[in-house]
Design an enzyme around this catalytic site. Structure first.
Site, PDB file in Angstrom:
ATOM      1  N   GLY A  19       0.922  -1.409   0.223  1.00  0.00           N
ATOM      2  CA  GLY A  19       0.036   0.028   0.030  1.00  0.00           C
ATOM      3  C   GLY A  19       0.797   1.494   0.094  1.00  0.00           C
ATOM      4  O   GLY A  19       2.198   1.155  -0.041  1.00  0.00           O
ATOM      5  N   THR A  23       3.689  -2.243   3.622  1.00  0.00           N
ATOM      6  CA  THR A  23       3.689  -3.537   2.931  1.00  0.00           C
ATOM      7  C   THR A  23       3.407  -4.603   4.083  1.00  0.00           C
ATOM      8  O   THR A  23       3.720  -4.549   5.126  1.00  0.00           O
ATOM      9  CB  THR A  23       5.305  -3.922   2.662  1.00  0.00           C
ATOM     10  OG1 THR A  23       5.693  -2.850   1.735  1.00  0.00           O
ATOM     11  CG2 THR A  23       5.240  -5.193   1.826  1.00  0.00           C
ATOM     12  N   VAL A  24       2.729  -5.787   3.421  1.00  0.00           N
ATOM     13  CA  VAL A  24       2.194  -6.656   4.382  1.00  0.00           C
ATOM     14  C   VAL A  24       2.587  -8.268   4.081  1.00  0.00           C
ATOM     15  O   VAL A  24       2.553  -8.424   2.929  1.00  0.00           O
ATOM     16  CB  VAL A  24       0.439  -6.561   4.309  1.00  0.00           C
ATOM     17  CG1 VAL A  24       0.094  -7.714   5.202  1.00  0.00           C
ATOM     18  CG2 VAL A  24      -0.211  -5.253   4.775  1.00  0.00           C
ATOM     19  N   LYS A  39       2.297  -6.149   8.944  1.00  0.00           N
ATOM     20  CA  LYS A  39       2.274  -5.210   8.508  1.00  0.00           C
ATOM     21  C   LYS A  39       3.313  -3.918   8.792  1.00  0.00           C
ATOM     22  O   LYS A  39       3.678  -3.831  10.009  1.00  0.00           O
ATOM     23  CB  LYS A  39       1.014  -4.297   8.712  1.00  0.00           C
ATOM     24  CG  LYS A  39       0.659  -3.105   8.067  1.00  0.00           C
ATOM     25  CD  LYS A  39      -0.942  -2.652   8.330  1.00  0.00           C
ATOM     26  CE  LYS A  39      -1.058  -1.195   7.548  1.00  0.00           C
ATOM     27  NZ  LYS A  39      -2.410  -0.620   7.979  1.00  0.00           N
ATOM     28  N   ASP A 133     -11.635   5.540   5.594  1.00  0.00           N
ATOM     29  CA  ASP A 133     -11.291   5.195   4.325  1.00  0.00           C
ATOM     30  C   ASP A 133     -11.876   3.643   4.024  1.00  0.00           C
ATOM     31  O   ASP A 133     -11.262   2.809   3.871  1.00  0.00           O
ATOM     32  CB  ASP A 133      -9.724   4.873   4.258  1.00  0.00           C
ATOM     33  CG  ASP A 133      -9.122   4.658   2.973  1.00  0.00           C
ATOM     34  OD1 ASP A 133      -9.957   5.228   1.835  1.00  0.00           O
ATOM     35  OD2 ASP A 133      -8.120   4.120   2.952  1.00  0.00           O
TER      36      ASP A 133
END
Length: 486
Positions: A19, A23-24, A39, A133
Site C-alpha cells: 500500500g 507492506t504486508v 504490516k 477510508d
C-alpha cells in the site's frame, strides 16, 4: 522487492500486499503453528514522524477495541532499521476487492455482506472512531469454522481518528470514489457521517445494476440526489437507503453506521411485508414494521458468500441483520390470553407486553428458508430502535442445533464492550437453559443471552432479553419458562 527471511520471531513466506504507507507479509509462528499478517511501515515513510505515529495509532486502536468484527493485533515491534511493524490476524479469505475482481457477488449475498460491513463500522462509531477510508480493499474475510463460514472484518484503520480530533486533520485522507465530499475540504468537519458515505458507495459497488452504475466515480453534485439503479433481484427500497447514505451534505445522511444498518434492514424485506430489524453487535434481535402484501420467497444465500453471524444482537447498539415476516402473519402485534403464537413458537407475555412474528435472517433451514423467530416488548416495533425499551428476541434454529451446543452457541455471541457474569443453568418447563448475563457501559441496559436444546425436536432455542431495569433473575427465568415449541 526482496522478501525478508524473518521479521522478529516470524518466518516470512510471501508478500500479501503493498500500500501507500505499508507492506504486508504473510508470516509463520512456529511456536504456535499459526500464520499471521505482518504490516511494516514503508521505507520511504520511515522518517516521517507524523506517518509513523499514525501507523502505530492503528495498532493501538485495534488492540484497545479488540472486537471480533475488526482485524486483531497480536503484537508490535521494530525492524533493525527502525521501522515499526504490527503483527495482525491473517485474513485467509482475502479482501472484498479480490472477490469483486473475480466476478459479481450474487445480489442476496451482497446485500447481507453490506449489512455485515455496517455492523463492523458500527463498532468503531460506538467507540467514537471514524474509519475515513472504507473501500473494498479494507473489507477482509477470515475463516470462522467448518462448512466454509466466514467472518467479515474491517481493516486498515491507519486513517482512522478519534472523533474529537478527526476534523482537525488537515491532510487529505481517503480514497476517491469512496471518500465523502467533506474529506476533500480542508475546513470540512469529518465525523461518522463520512463513514456512512463510504458505506453507501460500497453498497453502490456491490448492488448497482451495470458497470456504469456500480463504478464509484466521486461525489455527486451538491444539491442533486444520486441516481442509483439496483439489480432486479433486490428490494427497490434499498436504493433509497443508498441514496440517502451518499447524499452530498452530511446533514442529509444517516447519522452513523448503526442507523444506516437499521434502515437497510427495514428496506431489505420484500415489499409490503413486515420487518424485524436487529440493532446490535451481532445476529438477530428485532422490531417490525407492518405491511400486508404477499410474502415473497426468501433467497437462499449462495454458499461461497454465506457469512457467519459472529456476535449476538444488542438492542440499540448497531444494526446487524434483518428478519422477514412469518408466512401468513399480517405484521400486527397481538396478545391472546397472555400468550402469543407464531409458527412453532409460543411465548407467555409479561404484563403489558405484546409480540410480533418474524423469521430469523441469517439462520436458514435445510429448505433454504429463514428459520422462525418473534419479538416481544411493551412496543415490539420500536424495540430495536429504542434502547430504553425492555424486550426479547426468541429464535428457533434446527441448523444451529446441528453444529453447536447451547453453551457453544452463546460463546459465539459475546459483546466486546460488556462484562459477562459466569454462565449459569436453569431448568424451566422441562428445558435446561444456559444463561449468560452481560452488564454494559454507557448506561445501556443489561443483556441476557440464553440458549437451550428443545427436548421434543432437534432445534436450538435462542432468547436474548433486555429486562426491565428493576427486575431480578426471577423475571428472566419466568420468561424462559414461558417459551414453548411445538
Amino acid at each position: 522487492m526482496t522478501a525478508p527471511l524473518r521479521i522478529g520471531p516470524y518466518a516470512i513466506e510471501r508478500l500479501l500486499g503493498v500500500g501507500s504507507f505499508a507492506t504486508v507479509w504473510l508470516g509463520y509462528d512456529r511456536a504456535l503453528d499459526a500464520h499471521v499478517a505482518i504490516k511494516v511501515l514503508a521505507e520511504n515513510w520511515s522518517h516521517d514522524l507524523r506517518v509513523r505515529e499514525r501507523f502505530l495509532d492503528e495498532a493501538r486502536l485495534l488492540r484497545r477495541l479488540e472486537h471480533e468484527r475488526l482485524i486483531r493485533v497480536h503484537a508490535v515491534g521494530e525492524l533493525p532499521d527502525g521501522r515499526p511493524y504490527a503483527v495482525l490476524a491473517w485474513a485467509d479469505g482475502g479482501s472484498l476487492r479480490d472477490r469483486l475482481a473475480a466476478g459479481e457477488i450474487p445480489a442476496p449475498a451482497a446485500l447481507r455482506l453490506l449489512g455485515e460491513v455496517c455492523a463492523g463500522v458500527s463498532v468503531l462509531h460506538r467507540h467514537g472512531v471514524v474509519h475515513r477510508d472504507l473501500t473494498p480493499g479494507n473489507i477482509l474475510f477470515r475463516s470462522a469454522g467448518p462448512g466454509g463460514t466466514e467472518q467479515v472484518l474491517i481493516a486498515d484503520l491507519g486513517l482512522a481518528k478519534a472523533l474529537a480530533a478527526a476534523s482537525g486533520l488537515t491532510a487529505r485522507a481517503g480514497t476517491p470514489g469512496y471518500m465523502a465530499p467533506e474529506q476533500d475540504d480542508p475546513g470540512g468537519v469529518v465525523d461518522t457521517r463520512a463513514d456512512v458515505y463510504g458505506l453507501g458507495r460500497l453498497g453502490v459497488r456491490l448492488l448497482a445494476a451495470g458497470p456504469s452504475n456500480a463504478n464509484p466515480s466521486g461525489p455527486e453534485s451538491a444539491g442533486r440526489a444520486p441516481e442509483i439503479r439496483l439489480r432486479e433481484d433486490l428490494p427497490p427500497a434499498v436504493a433509497a437507503v443508498l441514496a440517502r447514505a451518499t447524499a452530498h451534505h452530511p446533514a442529509d445522511r444517516y447519522p452513523d453506521a448503526s442507523t444506516m444498518h437499521a434502515a437497510l434492514a427495514r428496506a431489505s424485506t420484500p415489499v409490503g411485508r413486515p420487518l424485524a430489524s436487529t440493532v446490535a453487535s451481532g445476529p438477530a434481535g428485532s422490531a417490525a414494521s407492518s405491511g400486508s402484501a404477499r410474502r415473497e420467497p426468501s433467497p437462499r444465500p449462495s454458499r461461497p458468500y454465506r457469512i457467519r453471524r459472529a456476535a449476538a444482537a444488542v438492542v440499540a447498539v448497531a444494526a446487524v441483520a434483518a428478519v422477514g415476516a412469518e408466512p401468513g402473519d399480517t405484521g400486527s402485534a397481538r396478545q391472546v390470553g397472555g400468550t402469543y403464537t407464531t409458527g412453532p413458537l409460543t411465548v407467555a407475555l409479561p404484563a403489558g407486553w405484546s409480540a410480533a412474528g418474524a423469521t430469523w435472517a441469517g439462520q436458514y433451514g435445510a429448505d433454504g428458508e429463514p428459520e422462525p423467530a418473534l419479538v416481544m416488548s411493551p412496543q415490539p416495533r420500536r424495540w430495536a430502535a429504542d434502547p430504553r425499551l425492555p424486550g426479547a428476541f426468541v429464535g428457533l434454529s434446527a441448523s444451529t442445533a446441528a453444529r453447536a451446543t447451547p453453551a457453544g452457541f452463546l460463546a459465539e455471541r459475546t459483546h466486546g464492550d460488556c462484562t459477562p457474569a459466569p454462565a449459569r443453568t436453569t431448568r424451566q418447563a422441562g428445558i435446561e437453559w444456559t444463561v449468560v448475563a452481560y452488564r454494559c457501559d454507557q448506561g445501556r441496559r443489561r443483556i441476557i443471552e440464553s440458549a437451550a436444546l428443545h427436548h421434543g425436536r432437534p432445534a436450538l432455542v435462542y432468547v436474548q432479553i433486555t429486562p426491565p431495569s428493576d427486575t431480578t433473575t426471577d423475571f428472566v427465568d419466568t420468561l424462559l419458562g414461558g417459551v414453548r415449541v411445538r
